[in-house]
Design a protein around this motif. Structure first.
Motif, PDB file in Angstrom:
ATOM      1  N   SER A 141      47.387  35.895  34.720  1.00 60.98           N
ATOM      2  CA  SER A 141      48.275  34.977  34.360  1.00 60.98           C
ATOM      3  C   SER A 141      49.919  35.026  33.872  1.00 60.98           C
ATOM      4  CB  SER A 141      47.098  34.259  32.973  1.00 60.98           C
ATOM      5  OG  SER A 141      46.604  34.175  33.644  1.00 60.98           O
ATOM      6  N   MET A 142      50.452  36.108  32.998  1.00 59.99           N
ATOM      7  CA  MET A 142      51.366  35.967  32.030  1.00 59.99           C
ATOM      8  C   MET A 142      52.542  36.415  32.895  1.00 59.99           C
ATOM      9  SD  MET A 142      50.488  36.406  28.728  1.00 59.99           S
ATOM     10  CE  MET A 142      52.257  37.216  28.440  1.00 59.99           C
ATOM     11  N   LEU A 143      52.359  37.366  34.427  1.00 64.22           N
ATOM     12  CA  LEU A 143      53.216  37.659  35.262  1.00 64.22           C
ATOM     13  C   LEU A 143      53.273  36.568  36.146  1.00 64.22           C
ATOM     14  CD1 LEU A 143      51.544  41.058  36.618  1.00 64.22           C
ATOM     15  CD2 LEU A 143      52.996  40.658  35.051  1.00 64.22           C
ATOM     16  N   ARG A 144      52.280  35.815  36.430  1.00 60.35           N
ATOM     17  CA  ARG A 144      53.368  34.029  37.077  1.00 60.35           C
ATOM     18  C   ARG A 144      54.181  33.370  36.022  1.00 60.35           C
ATOM     19  NH1 ARG A 144      46.794  33.554  37.666  1.00 60.35           N
ATOM     20  NH2 ARG A 144      46.469  34.021  39.693  1.00 60.35           N
ATOM     21  N   LEU A 145      53.162  33.396  34.606  1.00 61.97           N
ATOM     22  CA  LEU A 145      54.284  33.051  33.190  1.00 61.97           C
ATOM     23  C   LEU A 145      55.799  33.904  33.550  1.00 61.97           C
ATOM     24  CD1 LEU A 145      54.831  30.744  31.610  1.00 61.97           C
ATOM     25  CD2 LEU A 145      53.480  32.517  30.410  1.00 61.97           C
ATOM     26  N   ILE A 146      55.636  34.536  33.662  1.00 58.36           N
ATOM     27  CA  ILE A 146      57.122  35.565  33.701  1.00 58.36           C
ATOM     28  C   ILE A 146      57.590  34.692  34.543  1.00 58.36           C
ATOM     29  CG2 ILE A 146      58.027  37.537  33.712  1.00 58.36           C
ATOM     30  CD1 ILE A 146      56.125  38.742  31.970  1.00 58.36           C
ATOM     31  N   GLY A 147      56.993  34.920  36.355  1.00 59.85           N
ATOM     32  CA  GLY A 147      57.686  34.626  37.668  1.00 59.85           C
ATOM     33  C   GLY A 147      58.490  33.336  37.596  1.00 59.85           C
ATOM     34  N   GLN A 148      57.302  32.445  36.506  1.00 60.66           N
ATOM     35  CA  GLN A 148      58.001  31.099  36.457  1.00 60.66           C
ATOM     36  C   GLN A 148      58.943  31.095  35.567  1.00 60.66           C
ATOM     37  OE1 GLN A 148      54.853  28.557  35.347  1.00 60.66           O
ATOM     38  NE2 GLN A 148      53.237  28.998  37.606  1.00 60.66           N
ATOM     39  N   ILE A 149      59.607  31.718  34.460  1.00 56.56           N
ATOM     40  CA  ILE A 149      59.943  31.764  33.687  1.00 56.56           C
ATOM     41  C   ILE A 149      61.562  32.230  33.946  1.00 56.56           C
ATOM     42  CG2 ILE A 149      60.957  33.036  31.043  1.00 56.56           C
ATOM     43  CD1 ILE A 149      57.933  32.161  30.311  1.00 56.56           C
ATOM     44  N   ASP A 150      60.930  33.058  35.461  1.00 55.23           N
ATOM     45  CA  ASP A 150      62.582  33.597  35.763  1.00 55.23           C
ATOM     46  C   ASP A 150      63.450  32.822  36.739  1.00 55.23           C
ATOM     47  OD1 ASP A 150      61.989  35.871  34.595  1.00 55.23           O
ATOM     48  OD2 ASP A 150      61.196  37.464  35.594  1.00 55.23           O
ATOM     49  N   ARG A 183      33.000  46.323  31.996  1.00 53.15           N
ATOM     50  CA  ARG A 183      33.667  45.662  32.994  1.00 53.15           C
ATOM     51  C   ARG A 183      34.167  44.289  33.317  1.00 53.15           C
ATOM     52  NH1 ARG A 183      31.303  41.611  36.804  1.00 53.15           N
ATOM     53  NH2 ARG A 183      29.690  41.562  35.318  1.00 53.15           N
ATOM     54  N   ARG A 184      32.864  43.216  32.142  1.00 53.70           N
ATOM     55  CA  ARG A 184      33.845  42.014  31.464  1.00 53.70           C
ATOM     56  C   ARG A 184      35.172  41.710  31.208  1.00 53.70           C
ATOM     57  NH1 ARG A 184      30.537  40.319  28.744  1.00 53.70           N
ATOM     58  NH2 ARG A 184      29.005  41.245  29.055  1.00 53.70           N
ATOM     59  N   HIS A 185      35.132  42.680  30.510  1.00 49.81           N
ATOM     60  CA  HIS A 185      36.529  43.497  29.111  1.00 49.81           C
ATOM     61  C   HIS A 185      37.686  43.501  30.219  1.00 49.81           C
ATOM     62  CE1 HIS A 185      34.349  43.669  25.081  1.00 49.81           C
ATOM     63  NE2 HIS A 185      33.993  42.165  25.855  1.00 49.81           N
ATOM     64  N   VAL A 186      37.329  44.235  30.684  1.00 46.78           N
ATOM     65  CA  VAL A 186      38.805  44.739  32.316  1.00 46.78           C
ATOM     66  C   VAL A 186      38.851  43.724  32.654  1.00 46.78           C
ATOM     67  CG1 VAL A 186      39.367  46.477  33.597  1.00 46.78           C
ATOM     68  CG2 VAL A 186      37.861  47.271  31.609  1.00 46.78           C
ATOM     69  N   LYS A 187      37.666  43.095  33.449  1.00 45.76           N
ATOM     70  CA  LYS A 187      38.152  41.795  33.775  1.00 45.76           C
ATOM     71  C   LYS A 187      38.740  41.181  33.576  1.00 45.76           C
ATOM     72  CE  LYS A 187      35.919  38.984  38.494  1.00 45.76           C
ATOM     73  NZ  LYS A 187      34.962  38.358  37.846  1.00 45.76           N
ATOM     74  N   ASP A 188      38.651  40.066  32.300  1.00 48.62           N
ATOM     75  CA  ASP A 188      39.364  39.236  31.279  1.00 48.62           C
ATOM     76  C   ASP A 188      40.710  39.632  31.797  1.00 48.62           C
ATOM     77  OD1 ASP A 188      36.983  37.663  31.827  1.00 48.62           O
ATOM     78  OD2 ASP A 188      36.270  38.484  29.560  1.00 48.62           O
ATOM     79  N   GLU A 189      40.699  40.929  30.987  1.00 45.30           N
ATOM     80  CA  GLU A 189      42.134  41.199  31.025  1.00 45.30           C
ATOM     81  C   GLU A 189      42.866  41.200  32.146  1.00 45.30           C
ATOM     82  OE1 GLU A 189      45.198  43.082  28.120  1.00 45.30           O
ATOM     83  OE2 GLU A 189      43.245  42.097  27.983  1.00 45.30           O
ATOM     84  N   CYS A 190      42.273  42.049  33.514  1.00 45.35           N
ATOM     85  CA  CYS A 190      43.496  41.581  34.513  1.00 45.35           C
ATOM     86  C   CYS A 190      43.653  40.571  34.605  1.00 45.35           C
ATOM     87  CB  CYS A 190      42.192  42.994  35.161  1.00 45.35           C
ATOM     88  SG  CYS A 190      42.736  44.258  35.743  1.00 45.35           S
ATOM     89  N   ARG A 191      42.555  39.237  34.740  1.00 37.99           N
ATOM     90  CA  ARG A 191      42.665  37.855  34.836  1.00 37.99           C
ATOM     91  C   ARG A 191      43.995  37.492  33.683  1.00 37.99           C
ATOM     92  NH1 ARG A 191      38.695  36.193  34.455  1.00 37.99           N
ATOM     93  NH2 ARG A 191      38.566  35.419  32.402  1.00 37.99           N
ATOM     94  N   VAL A 192      44.292  37.678  32.474  1.00 37.73           N
ATOM     95  CA  VAL A 192      44.942  37.690  31.540  1.00 37.73           C
ATOM     96  C   VAL A 192      46.252  38.793  32.215  1.00 37.73           C
ATOM     97  CG1 VAL A 192      45.945  37.496  29.026  1.00 37.73           C
ATOM     98  CG2 VAL A 192      43.346  37.532  29.282  1.00 37.73           C
ATOM     99  N   GLN A 193      46.676  39.169  32.462  1.00 35.61           N
ATOM    100  CA  GLN A 193      47.630  39.895  32.607  1.00 35.61           C
ATOM    101  C   GLN A 193      48.372  38.893  34.121  1.00 35.61           C
ATOM    102  OE1 GLN A 193      49.434  42.757  31.116  1.00 35.61           O
ATOM    103  NE2 GLN A 193      47.701  42.821  29.642  1.00 35.61           N
TER     104      GLN A 193
END
Length: 641
Positions: A618-627, A606-616
């Motif tokens: 953050s990556m989507l926010r970063l992609i939006g800012q870059i766009d 559960r923790r690994h899945v939760k951490d991976e979702c949080r990273v994803q």
């Protein structure tokens, strides 16, 4: 004329009553001049002699063998020849009727098998030996050719191997010269110059040009690559000659090619009549074409410059030598320690002449013991021990054959000895062709009634060396089962490389047995992530993933949960392990809280899945800012333009 309409000349003759004929050895008048040692050698090694002189060697390893068979067309044998020296096995070509039959090469061909089966038969009997006579009822065998090269229904008259043995030039009555592949039998080129029969062909030393002669009395040179106004390219393209040399007054029956090294000093001392010929000789390798004709002459043609593209019209005839009778065959005697220059032997009528082609001088005139025309001659090397029985020596023998059925053997080591007569035999049928293999192991005779006789020499064993015979392998033993396992492939055998099957992994074997749970456990034991994921993917394709994950206790569930929790965040394995985690949660959600170890792995997952979702996220926010930044920069660039 098509091949179906072709009929041999012997078939057109009126039927005659069968007459029993035997081949008696012709020693009634020759015994006084025969060489006893030579006679003993030919009787022992080839079985060529009277029955009283041929030793009984049936079953011995050193015994000679003989095979008699008819050609497929049953037509007169025009020529027999072997593939050139330098090959491991020599192929036999028999020119008869509308095709050229090829036997071999290799020890597994039909001819070699027939010779090995009849190893103890030398052809002799207690009364009168049938040396070469065909008796179908007693000693005739059916030897089928391994390959046959057709000539379009026209009778073939001559053939010649290129020095590598891969190409065969064939002349026929249609007036064309065909170049064929000896392996595939494909006709690569066809040269046409006239409608007259082509009686002789030979390859030049470069392997790219062919010299031919026929009934129109013209010597022609053909280029394999093209020239002479013919088209160049695909199979069957016709082409004309690049050079024509007229001069003979009657049909040309034989041609030969001679290469030598020019020497002005040697020719300067010759007679005045040869001075004009000697002046043409230079200090280099020269090529001569020699032709023999029914006009009783032998002509020497200078091919200087022709090989370099010089086709200017000029008289290339260097010498005209009068044989005194229609010339049937020519033979080149190679240079040796005794005779430094190569010589030419011409056969016709009942005599043989030896010529020096450079000077046109007749060195030897041999009046043979033939009573009819000599039709064919050949040169054979015989191997024997010296007088002390220690070393092997090779002697050259000139063999002549004629329409009287006689075979005459003469010594050809030293021309100054005038070709002394050594041995002879008589056959019941007119001989039209004779030939010997380059290694001297086989002697072939073709007759006018389409019968071919092949004699194979017995093994040469040095003195004081015993040849022990192998014990016969008994059936049912290990040696009998393994016989032939160490036999190497022949040149014409098709070798198949057997690839060993790769040994399957234990989990692959279990997958083939549909033991899905055991296959997954075995893959987890290997501790190889790629193998584990591959098994999980295969189980998903087979719809057996649920079966493999179900019915597990704490001990068997721990490895799959540990692997899933550890590698689910790896991008390489995520597509497969997300589905596995979903299946595990569905199957074992009801047992959560019963085992601390299982609960710990589920919490880790559960923790690994939760951490991976949080990273994803953050990556989507970063992609939006870059766009946004990229879009703003693009808009500013458009406004500035």
């Amino acid at each position: 004329m098509s091949s179906s309409q072709y009929r041999a000349s012997t078939a057109l003759q009126a039927p005659q009553a069968a007459v029993t004929r035997s081949a008696a050895f012709a020693t009634s008048s020759d015994s006084g001049s025969s060489n006893p040692n030579e006679q003993r050698w030919w009787c022992t090694k080839f079985g060529l002699g009277p029955a009283k002189l041929v030793p009984s060697q049936s079953g011995k390893a050193t015994a000679p063998s003989r095979v008699v068979f008819e050609t497929t067309s049953k037509a007169t044998v025009s020529q027999v020849l072997f593939s050139p020296r330098g090959q491991a096995c020599h192929q036999l070509a028999v020119v008869a009727g509308p095709r050229v039959s090829l036997y071999g090469p290799g020890g597994n061909c039909a001819l070699s098998r027939a010779l090995s089966r009849r190893g103890g038969s030398s052809g002799g009997s207690t009364s009168e030996p049938n040396l070469f006579g065909k008796n179908v009822e007693t000693d005739g065998v059916d030897v089928r050719p391994d390959r046959s090269v057709g000539t379009g229904g026209h009778p073939a008259r001559c053939a010649s191997y290129r020095r590598d043995g891969r190409l065969l030039a064939i002349g026929s009555d249609a007036g064309d010269v065909r170049v064929c592949d000896t392996t595939s039998r494909a006709t690569l080129r066809t040269f046409r110059a006239s409608g007259h029969s082509v009686r002789a062909v030979q390859w030049l030393s470069d392997g790219k040009r062919i010299v031919s002669g026929g009934d129109d009395a013209i010597v022609r040179i053909y280029d394999l690559g093209g020239g002479g106004g013919g088209s160049v390219g695909g199979s069957g393209d016709s082409g004309g000659p690049i050079l024509q040399m007229p001069g003979h007054g009657d049909a040309i029956r034989s041609v030969a090619v001679l290469r030598f090294k020019g020497d002005k000093g040697a020719t300067a001392a010759t007679a005045t009549a040869a001075a004009s010929v000697a002046s043409k000789i230079k200090e280099d390798i020269r090529t001569l074409a020699i032709s023999g004709s029914y006009d009783h002459t032998v002509r020497v043609w200078d091919l200087e410059g022709m090989l370099d593209g010089d086709d200017e019209p000029r008289d290339r005839c260097m010498a005209v030598m009068d044989h005194g009778a229609p010339v049937e065959d020519l033979l080149v005697l190679p240079a040796s320690a005794v005779q430094p220059n190569a010589l030419v032997v011409s056969a016709g009528g009942v005599f043989v002449k030896v010529w020096n082609p450079l000077t046109g001088e007749c060195i030897v005139t041999l009046h043979t013991k033939h009573s009819k025309t000599i039709t064919s001659i050949c040169l054979i090397d015989i191997v024997r021990n010296d007088e002390e029985g220690k070393e092997r020596v090779t002697n050259k023998r000139l063999v002549t054959a004629g329409l009287d059925g006689l075979i005459r053997i003469h010594a050809a080591d030293d021309i100054t000895q005038k070709l002394p007569y050594l041995h002879g035999a008589k056959t019941p049928h007119p001989i039209t062709a004779i030939g010997a293999s380059p290694d001297g192991a086989r002697l072939v005779v073709g007759t006018s009634n389409g019968v071919v006789t092949v004699r194979q020499r017995g093994k040469i064993v040095p003195q004081h060396v015993s040849l022990k015979r192998k014990a016969r392998v008994q059936a049912g033993t290990y040696s009998y089962f393994m016989r032939g396992a160490d036999v190497s492939a022949d040149a014409d055998d098709h070798s198949v490389i057997l690839e060993r099957k790769k040994k399957l992994k234990s989990y692959d074997v279990m997958l083939k047995q549909f033991r899905y749970g055991d296959a997954l456990d075995e893959a987890l034991t290997s501790r190889q992530p790629d193998a584990i994921v591959a098994v999980l993917e295969e189980l998903g394709k087979r719809r057996g993933l649920g079966q493999a994950l179900s019915n597990r206790d704490e001990e068997t569930l721990e490895p799959i949960l540990s692997f899933t929790a550890r590698y689910i965040a790896k991008p390489r394995y995520s597509p497969i392990l997300i589905g596995v985690a979903d299946k595990l949660c569905d199957i074992y959600s009801g047992v959560v809280g019963q085992s601390e170890i299982i609960d710990e792995y589920f919490d880790k997952l559960r923790r690994h899945v939760k951490d991976e979702c949080r990273v994803q996220k953050s990556m989507l926010r970063l992609i939006g800012q870059i766009d946004i930044v990229m879009c703003a920069g693009q808009m500013q660039g458009d406004e500035s333009d």
